[in-house]
Scaffold this motif. Structure first.
Motif: not given
Length: 165
Positions: A1-30
């Motif tokens: 399952m981990r490999a599938d999730i990582r592959a999905f995340l690589r394709s679904a998420l644009p490269s973002a700087p650490p300051a943006v990634r740190a807001r994972t809990w509050t970042a809203w993207d329906a």
């Protein structure tokens, strides 16, 4: 399952700087939440009969660990998936479960939590909001619950469809 999730995340998420990634809990993207739901990863532990994947809490742990590691925007589906759906599964009526759980699993319905109050903040032991059972014919139709209290703010309330209090 981990490999599938990582592959999905690589394709679904644009490269973002650490300051943006740190807001994972509050970042809203329906849209991101709906993409997760399309893979069966929202409602992962909800019963299949209600649109969930019927998997174990261990599967959800692995998924959440990978989402947080990637800095994925989880705020849109988090409250519905992690708090509202389990509460509805345990305490909701069959009608409520049929109405809400499949929509949560599709990420077509979003929840927030009504917690913070004047003089209490988010300290749940200090809140004054109360739910009082109402009798049939007491102005509430078939009876139910009357919720009284005041809220000062609720994160993402302006984006949510429902609030759990």
């Amino acid at each position: 399952m981990r490999a599938d999730i990582r592959a999905f995340l690589r394709s679904a998420l644009p490269s973002a700087p650490p300051a943006v990634r740190a807001r994972t809990w509050t970042a809203w993207d329906a849209d991101f939440s709906r993409a997760l739901a399309g893979r069966g990863w929202v409602g992962l532990t909800a019963p299949k009969a209600l649109g969930g994947a019927g998997l174990t809490p261990w599967h959800r742990f692995v998924l959440v660990e990978e989402l947080l590691l990637a800095g994925a925007p989880i705020a849109a589906h988090w409250i519905g998936d992690r708090q509202s759906a389990p509460l509805l599964l345990k305490f909701g009526t069959p009608e409520q479960q049929q109405r809400f759980i499949p929509a949560i699993c599709r990420s077509s319905l979003f929840f927030c939590i009504g917690m913070s109050e004047p003089e209490a903040g988010s300290d749940l032991a200090s809140v004054r909001t109360r739910a009082t059972r109402t009798a049939p014919g007491s102005g509430s139709g078939a009876g139910g619950w009357r919720l009284t209290g005041r809220k000062v703010w609720t994160t993402h309330a302006h984006r949510a469809d429902w609030m759990i209090a």
